[in-house]
Design a protein around this motif. Structure first.
Motif, PDB file in Angstrom:
ATOM      1  N   ALA A 228      -6.157   6.457  11.620  1.00 16.08           N
ATOM      2  CA  ALA A 228      -7.484   6.078  11.135  1.00 16.08           C
ATOM      3  C   ALA A 228      -7.387   5.318   9.819  1.00 16.08           C
ATOM      4  CB  ALA A 228      -8.351   7.319  10.959  1.00 16.08           C
ATOM      5  N   ILE A 229      -8.433   4.509   9.567  1.00 17.23           N
ATOM      6  CA  ILE A 229      -8.573   3.757   8.320  1.00 17.23           C
ATOM      7  C   ILE A 229     -10.019   3.902   7.855  1.00 17.23           C
ATOM      8  CG2 ILE A 229      -8.582   1.464   7.258  1.00 17.23           C
ATOM      9  CD1 ILE A 229      -6.344   0.663   9.144  1.00 17.23           C
ATOM     10  N   VAL A 230     -10.200   4.201   6.558  1.00 12.12           N
ATOM     11  CA  VAL A 230     -11.536   4.303   5.969  1.00 12.12           C
ATOM     12  C   VAL A 230     -11.775   3.045   5.139  1.00 12.12           C
ATOM     13  CG1 VAL A 230     -13.088   5.643   4.515  1.00 12.12           C
ATOM     14  CG2 VAL A 230     -11.334   6.808   5.900  1.00 12.12           C
ATOM     15  N   THR A 231     -12.899   2.363   5.404  1.00 14.57           N
ATOM     16  CA  THR A 231     -13.237   1.145   4.655  1.00 14.57           C
ATOM     17  C   THR A 231     -14.624   1.284   4.045  1.00 14.57           C
ATOM     18  OG1 THR A 231     -14.326  -0.008   6.484  1.00 14.57           O
ATOM     19  CG2 THR A 231     -11.924  -0.193   6.342  1.00 14.57           C
ATOM     20  N   ASN A 232     -14.907   0.436   3.060  1.00 10.75           N
ATOM     21  CA  ASN A 232     -16.269   0.362   2.537  1.00 10.75           C
ATOM     22  C   ASN A 232     -17.048  -0.680   3.322  1.00 10.75           C
ATOM     23  OD1 ASN A 232     -15.368  -2.104   1.611  1.00 10.75           O
ATOM     24  ND2 ASN A 232     -15.110  -1.412  -0.521  1.00 10.75           N
ATOM     25  N   GLU A 233     -18.233  -0.981   2.873  1.00 16.00           N
ATOM     26  CA  GLU A 233     -19.079  -1.931   3.590  1.00 16.00           C
ATOM     27  C   GLU A 233     -18.515  -3.341   3.571  1.00 16.00           C
ATOM     28  OE1 GLU A 233     -23.538  -0.121   3.327  1.00 16.00           O
ATOM     29  OE2 GLU A 233     -22.799  -1.137   1.501  1.00 16.00           O
ATOM     30  N   GLN A 234     -17.644  -3.631   2.606  1.00 16.26           N
ATOM     31  CA  GLN A 234     -17.024  -4.963   2.520  1.00 16.26           C
ATOM     32  C   GLN A 234     -15.682  -5.029   3.276  1.00 16.26           C
ATOM     33  OE1 GLN A 234     -18.245  -3.361  -0.378  1.00 16.26           O
ATOM     34  NE2 GLN A 234     -20.159  -4.502   0.021  1.00 16.26           N
ATOM     35  N   ASP A 235     -15.393  -4.026   4.071  1.00 18.11           N
ATOM     36  CA  ASP A 235     -14.161  -3.953   4.870  1.00 18.11           C
ATOM     37  C   ASP A 235     -12.907  -3.797   4.007  1.00 18.11           C
ATOM     38  OD1 ASP A 235     -14.972  -3.767   7.418  1.00 18.11           O
ATOM     39  OD2 ASP A 235     -14.428  -5.802   8.033  1.00 18.11           O
TER      40      ASP A 235
ATOM     41  N   TYR B  58      -6.129   5.571   4.537  1.00 20.15           N
ATOM     42  CA  TYR B  58      -5.605   5.480   5.900  1.00 20.15           C
ATOM     43  C   TYR B  58      -4.814   6.731   6.202  1.00 20.15           C
ATOM     44  CZ  TYR B  58      -1.252   4.295   3.572  1.00 20.15           C
ATOM     45  OH  TYR B  58      -0.144   4.325   2.765  1.00 20.15           O
ATOM     46  N   THR B  59      -4.571   6.986   7.471  1.00 19.05           N
ATOM     47  CA  THR B  59      -3.783   8.149   7.864  1.00 19.05           C
ATOM     48  C   THR B  59      -3.110   7.903   9.203  1.00 19.05           C
ATOM     49  OG1 THR B  59      -3.832  10.544   8.272  1.00 19.05           O
ATOM     50  CG2 THR B  59      -5.707   9.262   9.045  1.00 19.05           C
ATOM     51  N   ALA B  60      -1.954   8.533   9.394  1.00 18.92           N
ATOM     52  CA  ALA B  60      -1.190   8.520  10.650  1.00 18.92           C
ATOM     53  C   ALA B  60      -0.798   7.123  11.101  1.00 18.92           C
ATOM     54  CB  ALA B  60      -1.968   9.220  11.751  1.00 18.92           C
ATOM     55  N   LEU B  61      -0.542   6.231  10.158  1.00 22.95           N
ATOM     56  CA  LEU B  61      -0.039   4.902  10.504  1.00 22.95           C
ATOM     57  C   LEU B  61       1.471   4.858  10.333  1.00 22.95           C
ATOM     58  CD1 LEU B  61      -2.745   2.595   8.873  1.00 22.95           C
ATOM     59  CD2 LEU B  61      -2.622   3.434  11.226  1.00 22.95           C
ATOM     60  N   ASP B  62       2.055   3.753  10.720  1.00 23.11           N
ATOM     61  CA  ASP B  62       3.513   3.598  10.671  1.00 23.11           C
ATOM     62  C   ASP B  62       3.973   3.549   9.219  1.00 23.11           C
ATOM     63  OD1 ASP B  62       6.142   2.982  10.968  1.00 23.11           O
ATOM     64  OD2 ASP B  62       5.837   1.211  12.218  1.00 23.11           O
ATOM     65  N   SER B  63       4.730   4.561   8.823  1.00 24.13           N
ATOM     66  CA  SER B  63       5.148   4.657   7.423  1.00 24.13           C
ATOM     67  C   SER B  63       6.098   3.533   7.021  1.00 24.13           C
ATOM     68  CB  SER B  63       5.814   6.016   7.158  1.00 24.13           C
ATOM     69  OG  SER B  63       6.957   6.172   7.987  1.00 24.13           O
ATOM     70  N   THR B  64       6.795   2.967   7.974  1.00 22.75           N
ATOM     71  CA  THR B  64       7.706   1.861   7.648  1.00 22.75           C
ATOM     72  C   THR B  64       6.950   0.585   7.315  1.00 22.75           C
ATOM     73  OG1 THR B  64       7.902   1.181   9.967  1.00 22.75           O
ATOM     74  CG2 THR B  64       9.457   2.818   9.175  1.00 22.75           C
ATOM     75  N   LYS B  65       5.664   0.532   7.714  1.00 27.74           N
ATOM     76  CA  LYS B  65       4.850  -0.646   7.410  1.00 27.74           C
ATOM     77  C   LYS B  65       3.901  -0.410   6.237  1.00 27.74           C
ATOM     78  CE  LYS B  65       6.363  -2.924  11.026  1.00 27.74           C
ATOM     79  NZ  LYS B  65       5.495  -3.171  12.176  1.00 27.74           N
ATOM     80  N   THR B  66       3.634   0.860   5.950  1.00 23.35           N
ATOM     81  CA  THR B  66       2.680   1.153   4.868  1.00 23.35           C
ATOM     82  C   THR B  66       3.357   1.341   3.525  1.00 23.35           C
ATOM     83  OG1 THR B  66       2.785   3.508   5.463  1.00 23.35           O
ATOM     84  CG2 THR B  66       1.020   2.213   6.433  1.00 23.35           C
ATOM     85  N   TYR B  67       4.681   1.612   3.536  1.00 24.45           N
ATOM     86  CA  TYR B  67       5.418   1.774   2.274  1.00 24.45           C
ATOM     87  C   TYR B  67       6.737   1.022   2.363  1.00 24.45           C
ATOM     88  CZ  TYR B  67       2.172   5.457   0.912  1.00 24.45           C
ATOM     89  OH  TYR B  67       1.044   6.148   0.582  1.00 24.45           O
TER      90      TYR B  67
ATOM     91  N   TYR C 277      -0.073  -5.870   8.352  1.00 28.49           N
ATOM     92  CA  TYR C 277      -0.050  -4.719   9.264  1.00 28.49           C
ATOM     93  C   TYR C 277      -1.395  -3.989   9.236  1.00 28.49           C
ATOM     94  CZ  TYR C 277       0.995  -0.031  10.998  1.00 28.49           C
ATOM     95  OH  TYR C 277       0.956   1.157  11.678  1.00 28.49           O
ATOM     96  N   PHE C 278      -1.945  -3.780   8.035  1.00 26.51           N
ATOM     97  CA  PHE C 278      -3.239  -3.101   7.929  1.00 26.51           C
ATOM     98  C   PHE C 278      -4.343  -3.902   8.626  1.00 26.51           C
ATOM     99  CE2 PHE C 278      -1.130  -0.729   4.548  1.00 26.51           C
ATOM    100  CZ  PHE C 278      -1.668   0.535   4.730  1.00 26.51           C
ATOM    101  N   LEU C 279      -4.318  -5.210   8.445  1.00 20.93           N
ATOM    102  CA  LEU C 279      -5.346  -6.046   9.079  1.00 20.93           C
ATOM    103  C   LEU C 279      -5.248  -5.992  10.598  1.00 20.93           C
ATOM    104  CD1 LEU C 279      -5.266  -9.185   6.727  1.00 20.93           C
ATOM    105  CD2 LEU C 279      -7.024  -7.388   6.840  1.00 20.93           C
ATOM    106  N   ARG C 280      -4.024  -6.003  11.099  1.00 19.00           N
ATOM    107  CA  ARG C 280      -3.842  -5.899  12.553  1.00 19.00           C
ATOM    108  C   ARG C 280      -4.334  -4.553  13.067  1.00 19.00           C
ATOM    109  NH1 ARG C 280       1.251  -8.316  11.507  1.00 19.00           N
ATOM    110  NH2 ARG C 280       2.262  -6.271  11.727  1.00 19.00           N
ATOM    111  N   GLU C 281      -3.978  -3.474  12.364  1.00 11.53           N
ATOM    112  CA  GLU C 281      -4.392  -2.143  12.789  1.00 11.53           C
ATOM    113  C   GLU C 281      -5.917  -1.995  12.733  1.00 11.53           C
ATOM    114  OE1 GLU C 281      -2.467   0.615  13.976  1.00 11.53           O
ATOM    115  OE2 GLU C 281      -1.224  -1.165  14.291  1.00 11.53           O
TER     116      GLU C 281
ATOM    117  N   TYR D 263     -12.619   4.066  10.899  1.00 11.72           N
ATOM    118  CA  TYR D 263     -12.157   3.433  12.144  1.00 11.72           C
ATOM    119  C   TYR D 263     -10.919   4.196  12.632  1.00 11.72           C
ATOM    120  CZ  TYR D 263     -15.142  -0.519  10.882  1.00 11.72           C
ATOM    121  OH  TYR D 263     -16.211  -1.314  10.564  1.00 11.72           O
ATOM    122  N   TYR D 264     -10.830   4.376  13.891  1.00 10.10           N
ATOM    123  CA  TYR D 264      -9.664   5.079  14.444  1.00 10.10           C
ATOM    124  C   TYR D 264      -9.275   4.447  15.775  1.00 10.10           C
ATOM    125  CZ  TYR D 264     -12.654   7.412  17.897  1.00 10.10           C
ATOM    126  OH  TYR D 264     -13.488   7.671  18.939  1.00 10.10           O
ATOM    127  N   LYS D 265      -8.074   4.755  16.230  1.00 13.89           N
ATOM    128  CA  LYS D 265      -7.610   4.231  17.520  1.00 13.89           C
ATOM    129  C   LYS D 265      -7.024   5.358  18.350  1.00 13.89           C
ATOM    130  CE  LYS D 265      -2.881   2.881  16.186  1.00 13.89           C
ATOM    131  NZ  LYS D 265      -1.917   1.766  16.172  1.00 13.89           N
TER     132      LYS D 265
END
Length: 400
Positions: free
Chosen positions: A77-84, A89-98, A111-115, A138-140
């Motif tokens: 999941a990803i939490v965004t404000n009204e401006q996107d 975020y949570t449970a995403l690929d750690s190799t892409k987030t750090y 990676y974040f934009l694609r997710e 948002y979640y998938k």
């Protein structure tokens, strides 16, 4: 119902059964997917509320409890404000987030934009009010749910490939066994015919000598029929072995057979052989006569009352081919049957075996390297079969 129609009916029934099984499997899998999808939506909503409450409580015990609940219900999941703008975020690929610690950049923005785009495409966002502002969660689908969506298609594909390969193997084995049976039966038939044919020839010679009837028309016809039996026996003996092809005049070969055949059918049917008389092709006369005989017999059976059967021989100089068009004035063939009439077992006659045209196609294609097909047909007016064989005018026989 003839053998071919019955066989085709069973094929359709099996195909319908397979389609029902596949549809049922897909429907049930989709039912499970929908159930799990609703469950994951609920988990995402509970996760959102737990995340919200964590910022609204000062109680440490409640904070620990909410942490436990939030972590147990985690979904990508990803939490965004009204401006996107991405807040959490949570449970995403750690190799892409750090990235590594020795770099200033700690995440991959692409990676974040694609997710985020993927999550927006899959589910409606969950509104989350925090500190007077509206944020969106948002979640998938989880990896398990994604696999479950794809699994039935992979399973059905693998099963289909397995069944197809098994069918081809068993069909090939069955055809080989059938061919062995037919070849053995044909050769045994030829062997059994040999003795009475020889005896009949001897009796005819005896009749000629005893009654001085060398030119008697009845005995000559008997002699022709016995010779015909010899040809039939020779045909059967050649089944299963590669026949010897020699150069012959196509016109003379067909005309000689038509002369023999025409006197043995109704005199209401007329025959005509036209075309180039100089064209030659590599033929095995007994087998090629068998082809012409099968087509002519079908033409005779298709004509109800007076009619005409025409054979026209044309050369295709460019491709060094000879076209033999056999046209009748019979009842015609539906366009839907142009191909199926050559299938073993297909027949429109009550007492037919449905092997004549199938055998004809095999003789032309396998033994003469040619083609045979229905060129044209019109219901109530007639049919034209076309045979294509290679010309042998430039053929030079090899010498040993």
């Amino acid at each position: 119902m003839n053998l071919y129609e019955n066989k085709r009916r069973w094929k359709y029934l099996l195909l319908i059964g397979a389609m029902v099984i596949a549809a049922t499997s897909l429907w049930y899998t989709n039912f499970l997917v929908q159930g799990i999808s609703k469950s994951e939506r609920t988990r995402a909503e509970v996760w959102s509320q737990s995340f919200k409450k964590m910022f609204e409580t000062d109680n440490q015990e409640m904070m620990d409890y909410l942490f436990t609940v939030k972590d147990s219900l985690v979904v990508p999941a990803i939490v965004t404000n009204e401006q996107d703008s991405i807040l959490v975020y949570t449970a995403l690929d750690s190799t892409k987030t750090y990235y590594k610690l020795d770099t200033d950049k700690k995440y991959d923005p692409r990676y974040f934009l694609r997710e985020l785009a993927s999550m927006k495409a899959q589910h409606e966002p969950i509104p989350l009010e925090m500190n007077g502002t509206i944020n969106y969660v948002y979640y998938k689908d989880s990896f398990l749910l994604t696999q479950l969506r794809v699994f039935p298609y992979i399973q059905l594909t693998i099963i289909s490939l397995f069944l197809m390969i098994a069918y081809l193997i068993f069909s090939s084995s069955r055809r080989r066994e059938q061919n062995q049976v037919w070849v053995g039966l044909a050769k045994e038939t030829a062997h059994q015919l040999g003795t009475p044919i020889s005896a009949l020839m001897a009796w005819i010679e005896l009749l000629k000598d005893k009654f001085d009837a060398e030119t008697d028309p009845l005995i000559l016809q008997m002699e022709n029929d016995v010779k015909r039996l010899e040809i039939v026996a020779d045909r059967f003996s050649k089944i299963g072995s590669l026949p010897i092809l020699t150069s012959h005049s196509v016109y003379d070969t067909i005309n000689d057979f038509v002369d023999y055949f025409s006197v043995r059918v109704s005199d209401k049917i007329t025959f005509e052989v036209t075309g180039d008389q100089n064209q030659e092709a590599l033929l095995n006369i007994p087998l090629f006569d068998w082809v012409i005989e099968n087509i002519l017999k079908n033409a005779v059976n298709a004509i109800e009352g007076p009619g005409k059967i025409s054979v026209n021989i044309v050369e295709n100089i460019v491709k060094e081919q000879i076209f033999v068009d056999i046209t009748d004035t019979g009842k015609g063939i539906p366009r839907s049957k142009f191909v199926t009439i050559f299938q073993p077992g297909f027949t429109t006659r009550k007492r037919g075996w449905g092997l004549g045209l199938s055998l004809t196609k095999r003789i032309i294609e396998n033994y003469h390297n040619g083609q045979i097909f229905v060129k044209e047909s019109e219901i109530g007016k007639g049919t034209t079969f076309r045979i294509i064989i290679k010309s042998s005018l430039n053929y030079v026989p090899t010498t040993s």
